[in-house]
Design an enzyme around this catalytic site. Structure first.
Site, short mmCIF file in Angstrom:
data_model
loop_
_atom_site.label_atom_id
_atom_site.label_comp_id
_atom_site.label_asym_id
_atom_site.label_seq_id
_atom_site.Cartn_x
_atom_site.Cartn_y
_atom_site.Cartn_z
N TYR A 72 -1.82 -4.77 6.06
CA TYR A 72 -2.31 -6.11 5.72
C TYR A 72 -1.53 -7.21 6.46
CZ TYR A 72 -4.92 -3.94 1.86
OH TYR A 72 -5.77 -3.17 1.11
N LYS A 96 1.09 9.66 2.45
CA LYS A 96 0.05 10.35 3.24
C LYS A 96 0.74 10.90 4.49
CE LYS A 96 -4.35 11.34 4.10
NZ LYS A 96 -5.13 12.29 3.30
N ASP A 110 -4.67 10.65 -1.67
CA ASP A 110 -6.03 11.07 -2.04
C ASP A 110 -6.00 11.94 -3.30
OD1 ASP A 110 -4.61 12.64 -0.24
OD2 ASP A 110 -6.36 13.40 0.83
N ASP A 158 -3.10 -1.34 -3.33
CA ASP A 158 -4.24 -2.23 -3.56
C ASP A 158 -5.38 -1.40 -4.18
OD1 ASP A 158 -5.97 -4.35 -3.50
OD2 ASP A 158 -6.27 -4.35 -1.34
#
Ligand code: NAD
Length: 369
Positions: free
Chosen positions: A147, A197, A229, A253
């Site tokens: 971001y 991840k 995930d 988020d």
């Protein structure tokens, strides 16, 4: 004489002013019963600020926030269609929220995902999954990653439009948020889920490397690594396994909104955004333009943000706990807001204003006791 605090109040857009009107009533009660003085200074921020001042985070608002002890922020932004009336660089996130976070380097975002046993029926999950409620503290890194990295848009040599966004972190950015997460885990159940991840992203490899260094200072904390995930599924199938979760900006988020989903509404999601010198407090959700102006928004997230502000920026832990208690007791008495579909008979579904009245009435009694 109690203490004096200067609070910048940024009511925001759409449902923002509706839920903020209920939240600020808490300060009046604390003044009456505890003699704490709260100087509330309202300032324009968000889409309406763009239309009135030409900027979503106007300079006068920046000055008010700079001089405040803490900032209380309502949700900002417009519907997708109405957002197109604002240039992309001044739209809610790019023009107001991200600059606010960058200005005060609010790197640690605390997002409690909480349902008391008596509120467990609000969750869309089955009772055998929810058991006696949910109590997760999700900590999201808030000023780094995708971001905030450099962005570029253009047309390449083949004449194709392209975009290039960068996920950047340095070890200091990672270390400071992990330290906060370990401290929270140590103060709670000594279990920390590290959401990453690393099977795909280099940034997660560095994240995990730094985590191994930070954990040496917190030997009592058990670290449970989980791919992001898999974590999304696990939050639905077995939320009870989580206590404190920590993750980078974009993962946080998305998973924190999923947190709102397993509670039954985003309206149950307050948050604190904490930097080295200043913090701001806001609901985790957006400005809900689809229900604006109807007096049906759930103000819990905004009043809960006041409770977090009282504890974390003013050191008023007891008063903060009374605010939580007042809100819980309103739900426990059978009242709900329109977003909480599983919440019982429609006769007990109350408006934003009435929910505020009930909380204030209960808090008044608790503060007198
Ligand atoms: P949203 O979070 O505003 O709404 C998603 C859904 O949740 C809607 O159905 C809405 O009615 C419901 N909801 C949210 N808060 C509620 C509450 N307190 N009570 C009852 N129902 C509630 O997400 P969106 O519609 O995707 O975004 C709307 C605007 O908000 C956009 O402009 C977006 O950019 C902005 N936004 C701002 C913030 C922020 O201020 N921190 C965060 C996210 C989105």
């Amino acid at each position: 004489m109690g203490n004096a605090y200067k609070i910048a109040v940024l009511a925001g857009d759409a449902i923002g002013p509706e839920i903020m009107a209920q939240a600020v009533r808490v300060f009046d009660l604390l003044h009456t019963h505890r003699d704490h003085a709260f100087d509330l200074i309202e300032a324009p921020f968000g889409a309406h600020a763009y239309f009135s001042h030409g900027q979503s985070f106007p300079e006068e608002t920046q000055a008010i926030c700079d001089s405040a002890d803490a900032i209380l922020k309502g949700p900002v932004g417009l519907s997708f269609e109405d957002s197109q009336k604002i240039p992309p660089e001044e739209q809610a996130e790019r023009g107001a929220i991200l600059p606010l976070r960058a200005r005060y380097q609010t790197f640690a975002n605390f997002r409690p995902i909480y349902l008391s046993p008596d509120m467990a029926h609000f969750s869309p999950l089955k009772p055998e999954i929810i058991k006696d409620g949910i109590d997760i503290l999700l900590i999201r890194e808030l000023v780094g990653g995708l971001y905030f990295g450099p962005k570029e848009r253009g047309v390449n040599a083949e004449g194709l439009r392209y975009v290039h966004e960068t996920l950047a972190y340095d070890e200091a950015q990672i270390r400071r948020v992990l330290k906060v997460a370990f401290e929270q885990a140590q103060a709670r159940s000594c279990r920390l889920h590290n959401i990453h991840k690393s099977n795909v992203l280099m940034s997660s490899l560095l994240w995990n490397e730094v985590l191994d260094e930070v954990r040496e200072d917190f030997p009592s904390v058990e670290v449970i690594p989980m791919l992001v995930d898999a974590a999304a599924t696990a939050m639905c199938l077995n939320p009870g396994q989580f206590d404190v979760m920590v993750m980078e900006n974009m993962f946080g988020d998305i998973l924190s909104d999923q947190g709102g989903g397993i509670l039954g509404s985003l309206g149950l999601m307050p948050s604190a955004c904490v930097g080295p010198d200043k913090a701001y407090y806001e609901p985790s959700h957006g400005s809900a333009p689809d229900i604006a102006g109807q007096n049906i928004a759930n103000p819990y997230s905004m009043i809960g943000s006041v409770a977090m502000l009282l504890e974390m920026s003013c050191g008023l832990k007891e008063e903060s706990e009374l605010v939580w208690q007042a809100m819980k007791s309103v739900f426990e008495a059978g009242y709900t807001t329109a977003d909480l579909k599983g919440g019982g008979s429609s006769a007990n579904t109350v408006t934003t204003d009435v929910f505020g009245d009930l909380v204030i009435e209960k808090l008044d009694a608790l503060l007198k006791a």
